[in-house]
Design an enzyme around this catalytic site. Structure first.
Site, PDB file in Angstrom:
ATOM      1  N   PHE A 121     -17.778  -2.671  -8.944  1.00 22.58           N
ATOM      2  CA  PHE A 121     -18.369  -2.391 -10.248  1.00 22.58           C
ATOM      3  C   PHE A 121     -18.812  -3.692 -10.924  1.00 22.58           C
ATOM      4  O   PHE A 121     -18.143  -4.720 -10.802  1.00 22.58           O
ATOM      5  CB  PHE A 121     -17.363  -1.699 -11.170  1.00 22.58           C
ATOM      6  CG  PHE A 121     -17.258  -0.213 -10.980  1.00 22.58           C
ATOM      7  CD1 PHE A 121     -18.081   0.473 -10.117  1.00 22.58           C
ATOM      8  CD2 PHE A 121     -16.322   0.514 -11.703  1.00 22.58           C
ATOM      9  CE1 PHE A 121     -17.987   1.846  -9.961  1.00 22.58           C
ATOM     10  CE2 PHE A 121     -16.215   1.888 -11.552  1.00 22.58           C
ATOM     11  CZ  PHE A 121     -17.041   2.554 -10.679  1.00 22.58           C
ATOM     12  N   GLU A 122     -19.906  -3.599 -11.673  1.00 23.35           N
ATOM     13  CA  GLU A 122     -20.407  -4.738 -12.428  1.00 23.35           C
ATOM     14  C   GLU A 122     -19.356  -5.282 -13.387  1.00 23.35           C
ATOM     15  O   GLU A 122     -19.301  -6.489 -13.645  1.00 23.35           O
ATOM     16  CB  GLU A 122     -21.662  -4.313 -13.202  1.00 23.35           C
ATOM     17  CG  GLU A 122     -22.356  -5.430 -13.944  1.00 23.35           C
ATOM     18  CD  GLU A 122     -23.591  -4.939 -14.672  1.00 23.35           C
ATOM     19  OE1 GLU A 122     -24.053  -5.645 -15.579  1.00 23.35           O
ATOM     20  OE2 GLU A 122     -24.093  -3.842 -14.332  1.00 23.35           O
ATOM     21  N   GLY A 123     -18.508  -4.401 -13.908  1.00 22.15           N
ATOM     22  CA  GLY A 123     -17.485  -4.836 -14.855  1.00 22.15           C
ATOM     23  C   GLY A 123     -16.340  -5.601 -14.220  1.00 22.15           C
ATOM     24  O   GLY A 123     -15.466  -6.107 -14.936  1.00 22.15           O
TER      25      GLY A 123
ATOM     26  N   GLY B 286     -26.963  -5.994 -14.656  1.00 21.57           N
ATOM     27  CA  GLY B 286     -26.929  -6.838 -13.460  1.00 21.57           C
ATOM     28  C   GLY B 286     -27.979  -6.449 -12.436  1.00 21.57           C
ATOM     29  O   GLY B 286     -27.949  -6.911 -11.289  1.00 21.57           O
TER      30      GLY B 286
END
Length: 271
Positions: free
Chosen positions: A66-68, A148
């Site tokens: 995940f981007e997070g 992103g």
């Protein structure tokens, strides 16, 4: 990645004719092009559902990022995360890192596949998720933006899942949020983007790749009952195809649909 047009389905009887939604066929066909042992950068919604479905049915060693910053999130059926920063996904995850470290993983080549959608895509696979219109200062529609997306498309092999409509499949996107093959040919490489590129586009009408030389979008397979004319009528540019190699995808199986519907019982994404 599986160099497939999704013409073959996993074991299991096929569902009844069109006993599934467009979103479900998007998800199932996308899951079939993912490989075990790879790292996939997936957004929420259909990308996450497809990656999780592949994990359940074929690819237990597939790692979702995940981007997070969540590596290997635990996706609990019926509790799909609303965003890639959802902290519930850290429960039983493999690892939690910072967003900066996520970008470093991308830049160091540790992420194999990027998986997302967009509002527009053009003949060379460039994606737009920023705005619609000619004037960025006064757009017709303001979209979510890059997040992103630019980094992912610049550094990984990309899978895109989206509904097939002429307003989405355009000759030239209004803005390049995430680069595909830019102007075709060697233009991506010449611009300095030496890694990655567009791999597959999955739609509710078929499966698409890109010509090795021109880098223009090419029809690889049609879903059962879909014609080339229908696909072209819903595309704002001329599509390449080879009639001698054109495949027909196998319909989603009952097993695939059952697993998918258990993941999203409220049908937030597969309606």
């Amino acid at each position: 990645m599986t160099n497939t047009t999704a013409t073959q389905s996993p074991q299991g009887s096929q569902a009844g004719k069109r006993d599934f939604t467009d979103a479900e066929i998007l998800t199932v066909m996308s899951s079939r092009v993912l490989d075990d042992g790879k790292v996939v950068f997936a957004g929420v919604g259909i990308p996450l559902l497809a990656a999780t479905l592949a994990q359940i049915l074929r690819c237990p060693g597939l790692t979702i990022l995940f981007e997070g910053g969540v590596v290997g999130p635990f996706v609990e059926p019926g509790k799909l995360p609303p965003s890639t920063n959802e902290q519930r996904c850290t429960k039983r995850a493999n690892m939690v890192i910072s967003s900066t470290e996520v970008l470093l993983l991308l830049q160091r080549g540790h992420v194999d596949i990027g998986f997302m959608g967009g509002a527009q895509i053009d003949k060379y696979g460039n994606l737009n998720s920023s705005f619609l219109g000619d004037d960025p200062r006064n757009p017709k529609v303001r979209l979510p933006g890059t997040g992103g997306g630019n980094d992912i498309a610049s550094l990984t092999n990309m899978i895109v899942a989206m509904r097939h409509e002429s307003r989405r499949f355009v000759e030239e996107v209004d803005f390049i949020t995430s680069p595909g093959f830019l102007k075709g040919g060697t233009s991506r490489y010449d611009s300095g983007l030496r890694a990655g590129g567009m791999f597959r586009v999955i739609t509710n009408l078929g499966v698409f790749g890109f010509d090795e030389k021109t880098r223009a979008m090419k029809v690889l397979a049609l879903h059962d009952g879909v014609t080339l004319e229908e696909v072209q009528d819903n595309t704002g540019f001329d599509l390449l195809y080879d009639k001698n190699e054109l495949g027909v995808t196998a319909a989603p199986t009952e097993r695939e649909l059952q697993a998918l519907r258990e993941l999203d019982p409220d049908r937030r994404y597969i309606a």
